[in-house]
Design an enzyme around this catalytic site. Structure first.
Site, mmCIF file in Angstrom:
data_model
loop_
_atom_site.group_PDB
_atom_site.id
_atom_site.type_symbol
_atom_site.label_atom_id
_atom_site.label_comp_id
_atom_site.label_asym_id
_atom_site.label_seq_id
_atom_site.Cartn_x
_atom_site.Cartn_y
_atom_site.Cartn_z
ATOM 1 C CB CYS A 97 -120.751 13.691 -28.345
ATOM 2 S SG CYS A 97 -122.255 14.566 -28.594
ATOM 3 C CB ALA A 99 -125.086 12.942 -32.756
ATOM 4 N N GLY A 100 -123.739 15.500 -31.472
ATOM 5 C CA GLY A 100 -123.777 16.683 -31.065
ATOM 6 C C GLY A 100 -124.859 16.843 -30.373
ATOM 7 C CB SER A 102 -126.654 12.444 -26.216
ATOM 8 O OG SER A 102 -126.864 12.075 -24.950
ATOM 9 N NE ARG A 103 -121.615 10.284 -26.738
ATOM 10 C CZ ARG A 103 -121.054 9.482 -27.800
ATOM 11 N NH1 ARG A 103 -120.166 8.921 -27.357
ATOM 12 N NH2 ARG A 103 -121.379 9.424 -28.809
#
Length: 315
Positions: A97, A99-100, A102-103
């Protein structure tokens, strides 16, 4: 980027790299890193993020924002399929995603849950062991828990998932004043085979089947607002499909939107509820909510008056 299981990586946008935002030397370095890790497939879970190397890797893009009210669970099946197909063919997959945290973490956790039959907590723990900075937002965590409750099967024939979608539509109406397309409950009057043993509500005038036990949303008597919710936890932590025990003193039944209700598919904010066979008036619905006779405010409200129907038990 970090390898979570054999051949499956989680990373930020820097792991994939939008070369238009970086110098040529930086882009080349990141592409070399992807090649070094033998990445063959890239799953992008972010909004407005085009592939950087479309000719070098197999891409799948899911456009979604990192917001708690975003419906990410709807994408779990296709993401799982993409990851599974790639790994089964001997490929290696990067899920990223921005920032790596959350998603991408939520998507990989859902894959691990489905593959190994894990709970949300177990899957997130495994991802966090390899990538400590992950932190899916609260809405995504709740949807991972729902994914487990659904036994990893995200289909509208599951009452829990329909209630989640209704809650999602209710939040959309609250914020924007319009109604999104909603997954309505199946019409029991149109089922070709006999209905199973359960509570059944029929029109008092023509005896036409209207709703079943799975369509009825129970609530506690009292004053205040009850938000539509797919699930609540009891005091001892046990999940219960219906959070609010039925109060027989209520003069109305509150149900989920049904296929036979006029205007539901068209996105009407409010309308009368009439029997689809004899057109007898049964009640009304409003996405803004309505008050039950017991004093409880229900949002949204799909209200059928008890004196217009008969409640029976199928045998």
């Amino acid at each position: 980027m970090d390898e979570i299981t054999d051949g499956l990586y989680v990373g930020s946008s820097m792991a994939e790299t939008d070369k238009d935002k970086l110098t040529d030397s930086m882009a080349e370095t990141d592409k070399d890193k992807l090649t070094e890790c033998k990445i063959t497939h890239i799953l992008t879970v972010a909004s407005h993020y085009p592939p950087s190397y479309p000719s070098a890797f197999t891409y799948k893009t899911i456009s979604i924002d990192d917001l708690p009210n975003e419906n990410i669970i709807q994408y779990f099946p296709e993401c799982n399929q993409f990851i599974s197909d790639a790994l089964s063919a001997g490929g290696r997959v990067l899920v990223h995603c921005m920032a790596g945290q959350s998603r991408s973490a939520a998507v990989v956790a859902a894959y691990l849950m489905q593959k190994d039959r894990l709970t949300a907590e177990q899957a997130l723990h495994l991802v966090k062991e390899r990538r400590p900075q992950i932190h899916p937002n609260d809405g995504f965590r709740e949807q991972l828990e729902l994914y487990c409750d659904l036994n990893y099967d995200v289909t509208v024939d599951k009452p829990l998932y329909r209630l989640f979608l209704i809650g999602h539509s209710a939040e959309h109406f609250k914020e924007y004043g319009s109604v999104q397309p909603v997954a309505a409950g199946a019409d029991p009057g149109m089922q070709q085979q006999g209905l199973p043993t359960q509570r059944l509500v029929r029109c008092k005038k023509c005896r036409r089947a209207l709703v079943t036990e799975t369509n009825i949303l129970d609530h506690q008597a009292g004053v205040g607002q009850v938000a539509f919710s797919y699930n609540k936890r009891s005091a001892n932590g046990v999940d219960t499909p219906h959070a609010f025990p039925q109060n027989r003193a209520c003069s109305s039944l509150f149900v989920e939107p049904m296929e036979w209700m006029e205007g539901v598919k068209e996105g009407l904010v409010e309308n009368k509820i009439v029997c689809p066979k004899c057109l007898a008036k049964l009640g009304a619905y409003s996405w803004a909510g309505a008050q039950c006779s017991c004093g409880k405010w229900i949002t949204p409200s799909f209200q059928i008056h008890r004196n217009r129907v008969d409640e029976v038990r199928q045998r």
